[in-house]
Design an enzyme around this catalytic site. Structure first.
Site, PDB file in Angstrom:
ATOM      1  N   THR A  74      41.842  40.573  25.810  1.00  0.00           N
ATOM      2  CA  THR A  74      43.040  41.027  26.069  1.00  0.00           C
ATOM      3  C   THR A  74      44.027  40.360  25.074  1.00  0.00           C
ATOM      4  OG1 THR A  74      42.615  41.076  28.495  1.00  0.00           O
ATOM      5  CG2 THR A  74      44.979  40.909  27.703  1.00  0.00           C
ATOM      6  N   ASN A 157      34.864  51.224  29.740  1.00  0.00           N
ATOM      7  CA  ASN A 157      34.152  50.237  30.866  1.00  0.00           C
ATOM      8  C   ASN A 157      34.037  50.936  32.092  1.00  0.00           C
ATOM      9  OD1 ASN A 157      37.265  50.538  30.342  1.00  0.00           O
ATOM     10  ND2 ASN A 157      37.478  49.413  32.137  1.00  0.00           N
ATOM     11  N   GLN A 185      32.664  46.615  25.599  1.00  0.00           N
ATOM     12  CA  GLN A 185      31.742  47.020  26.447  1.00  0.00           C
ATOM     13  C   GLN A 185      30.363  47.129  25.600  1.00  0.00           C
ATOM     14  OE1 GLN A 185      31.649  46.123  29.602  1.00  0.00           O
ATOM     15  NE2 GLN A 185      33.646  46.113  30.218  1.00  0.00           N
ATOM     16  N   HIS A 207      32.716  37.242  27.894  1.00  0.00           N
ATOM     17  CA  HIS A 207      32.092  37.077  28.949  1.00  0.00           C
ATOM     18  C   HIS A 207      31.574  38.426  29.590  1.00  0.00           C
ATOM     19  CE1 HIS A 207      35.509  38.972  31.706  1.00  0.00           C
ATOM     20  NE2 HIS A 207      35.992  38.767  30.469  1.00  0.00           N
ATOM     21  N   THR A 245      44.221  24.465  19.297  1.00  0.00           N
ATOM     22  CA  THR A 245      43.046  23.832  18.964  1.00  0.00           C
ATOM     23  C   THR A 245      41.829  24.661  19.754  1.00  0.00           C
ATOM     24  OG1 THR A 245      43.789  21.719  19.373  1.00  0.00           O
ATOM     25  CG2 THR A 245      41.750  21.794  19.754  1.00  0.00           C
ATOM     26  N   CYS A 333      39.306  45.896  36.865  1.00  0.00           N
ATOM     27  CA  CYS A 333      40.675  45.378  36.383  1.00  0.00           C
ATOM     28  C   CYS A 333      41.517  46.396  37.477  1.00  0.00           C
ATOM     29  CB  CYS A 333      40.820  45.537  35.033  1.00  0.00           C
ATOM     30  SG  CYS A 333      39.729  44.820  34.101  1.00  0.00           S
TER      31      CYS A 333
HETATM   32  N1  PMP Z   1      38.601  45.871  26.971  1.00  0.00           N
HETATM   33  C1  PMP Z   1      37.808  46.389  27.810  1.00  0.00           C
HETATM   34  C2  PMP Z   1      37.007  47.792  27.559  1.00  0.00           C
HETATM   35  C3  PMP Z   1      37.141  45.770  28.903  1.00  0.00           C
HETATM   36  O1  PMP Z   1      36.385  46.115  29.715  1.00  0.00           O
HETATM   37  C4  PMP Z   1      37.970  44.418  29.255  1.00  0.00           C
HETATM   38  C5  PMP Z   1      37.594  43.639  30.563  1.00  0.00           C
HETATM   39  N2  PMP Z   1      37.587  44.273  31.838  1.00  0.00           N
HETATM   40  C6  PMP Z   1      38.875  43.990  28.475  1.00  0.00           C
HETATM   41  C7  PMP Z   1      39.238  44.545  27.225  1.00  0.00           C
HETATM   42  C8  PMP Z   1      39.748  42.730  28.520  1.00  0.00           C
HETATM   43  O2  PMP Z   1      38.667  41.463  28.218  1.00  0.00           O
HETATM   44  P1  PMP Z   1      39.195  40.014  28.577  1.00  0.00           P
HETATM   45  O3  PMP Z   1      38.650  39.867  30.163  1.00  0.00           O
HETATM   46  O4  PMP Z   1      38.256  39.239  27.692  1.00  0.00           O
HETATM   47  O5  PMP Z   1      40.636  39.703  28.364  1.00  0.00           O
END
Ligand code: PMP
Length: 393
Positions: A74, A157, A185, A207, A245, A333
């Site tokens: 993000t 995603n 993804q 992650h 940091t 999300c």
């Molecule tokens: N872009 C895509 C295509 C995602 O699937 C996601 C996570 N759902 C994000 C951005 C955001 O990632 P993060 O959790 O590392 O902020």
């Protein structure tokens, strides 16, 4: 009584920590050291950080100095999506942001672009960007003397649909545009070479590939590419592109996960494609009226968006959870709010089918047993929920 084993099929929301990432992080957690300090501990932290940078860069065939570590994708998207860039050391002003209609919400926000300067490009029924629309829109802006930043994800995603990135970048560059790609993804799941594809900036998240949460990166093809103003100023960390940091342990875990994903990429993609085929064959046999979104397009080997009519995905997710199977309704999300998926509606998928769409996403820990457990749980839940829905109506 031992608790029933769970089948975790939500790697696109977050992939379990890979053992290699965990081990690397534990090592770092016991070592003090700020990567900016000049003493031995600081230099050791710096060395670990730079090793991780190399592993992340290698995922995209990018130069190591092109990697800016962030708190996640993000933030990386927010850093990239700015009208004021420097490319190869020269200022580039982007007047408009052109993004596909199926981007993640963190791209859809447009970030530092003013509201009127963001345009959404349509996709076809399979979720693929309409290249003709991209070409026409770019030509219109070019004729008016406007430079565009084009942001298109590598793979969706919710559906796993893979965009024709090389073609998109070719069209964009032919029209003087800059290309950003949210590869969250796709990273570590399919091979992506920034140079071969012609991507100027790429976003990724730790992650989603088996590293810890809270780390990500913006990777640039030319090391002297940057947002003219960092999002977070402060110390000169990350070559003054991101102050603060560095989260050394998380970044080291990220690097270890990236290295592991890259090392086994092809055999793992083949293994996941087999698991996906096993699920989809079972799905067709048990639910002839179910559909898979984007099934006619190239897709990530790990992602299945299965759509069942006459059912609410939120209820189905709960029923599967009670059967020890973890999946998402649409994207993680957007679950929790009962709005239709913007991805499925951009693909023109009928509302009843989209309302009953669940996403299964496989990964390094997934097995045939997980896939079979999901099919069995669906076989139990779907008819029961439909019958309950029909009685209530
Ligand atoms: N872009 C895509 C295509 C995602 O699937 C996601 C996570 N759902 C994000 C951005 C955001 O990632 P993060 O959790 O590392 O902020």
């Amino acid at each position: 009584m031992t608790p029933a084993a769970r089948s975790y099929l939500d790697h696109n929301a977050t992939s379990p920590l890979r053992p290699e990432a965990r081990a690397a992080m534990l090592d770092v957690l016991d070592a003090p050291g700020n990567a900016s300090s000049v003493h031995g501990e600081g230099r050791a932290a710096r060395a670990r950080l730079e090793q991780a940078r190399g592993a992340v860069a290698a995922l995209f065939g990018a130069p190591k100095s092109g990697v800016v570590f962030t708190s996640g994708a993000t933030e990386a998207n927010a850093l990239a999506l700015t009208p004021a860039l420097e490319i190869a050391g020269k200022p580039v002003r982007c007047d408009v942001l052109l993004a596909s209609a199926v981007e993640h919400p963190s791209v859809m926000r447009g970030h530092r672009f003013p509201d009127g300067a963001v345009e959404w490009l349509p996709v076809d029924g399979e979720g693929l960007l309409r290249l003709g629309a991209l070409e026409d829109t770019l030509a219109r802006h070019r004729a008016a003397g406007r430079t565009a930043l084009v942001s298109v994800m590598a793979a969706n995603n919710e559906t796993g649909v893979i965009q024709p990135l090389a073609e998109i970048a070719r069209i964009a560059h032919a029209n003087g545009a800059v290309v950003h790609c949210d590869a969250v993804q796709a990273a570590g799941r399919i091979a992506l070479d920034m140079d071969a594809l012609g991507l100027d900036m790429v976003t990724l998240s730790s992650h989603k590939l088996g590293g810890p949460q809270g780390a990500g990166a913006l990777v640039v093809r030319h090391p002297d590419t940057r947002a003219a103003t960092p999002l977070i100023g402060g110390g000169g960390q990350e070559r003054s592109r991101r102050g603060g940091t560095e989260n050394v342990a998380a970044i080291v875990g990220f690097g270890a996960a990236a290295a592991r994903a890259r090392q086994g990429l092809e055999p793992e993609a083949a293994r996941l494609a087999d698991l996906r085929a096993r699920f989809e064959t079972g799905l067709r046999a048990r639910f002839p009226d179910a559909a898979v979104a984007g099934a006619g397009a190239p897709r990530l080997p790990n992602t299945i968006c299965a759509m069942f009519g006459r059912i609410r995905a939120e209820t189905l997710v709960i029923a599967l959870d009670l059967s020890h199977v973890s999946v998402s309704a649409g994207s993680a999300c957007s679950s929790g709010k009962v709005a239709a998926s913007h991805v499925l509606s951009a693909m023109g998928i009928e509302a009843d089918l989209a309302a009953g769409a669940i996403r299964l996403s496989l990964g390094w820990s997934s097995t045939e047993r997980d896939v079979d457990a999901a099919l069995d749980a669906l076989e139990k839940a779907v008819p029961a929920l439909r019958a309950r829905g029909a009685r209530a109506a």
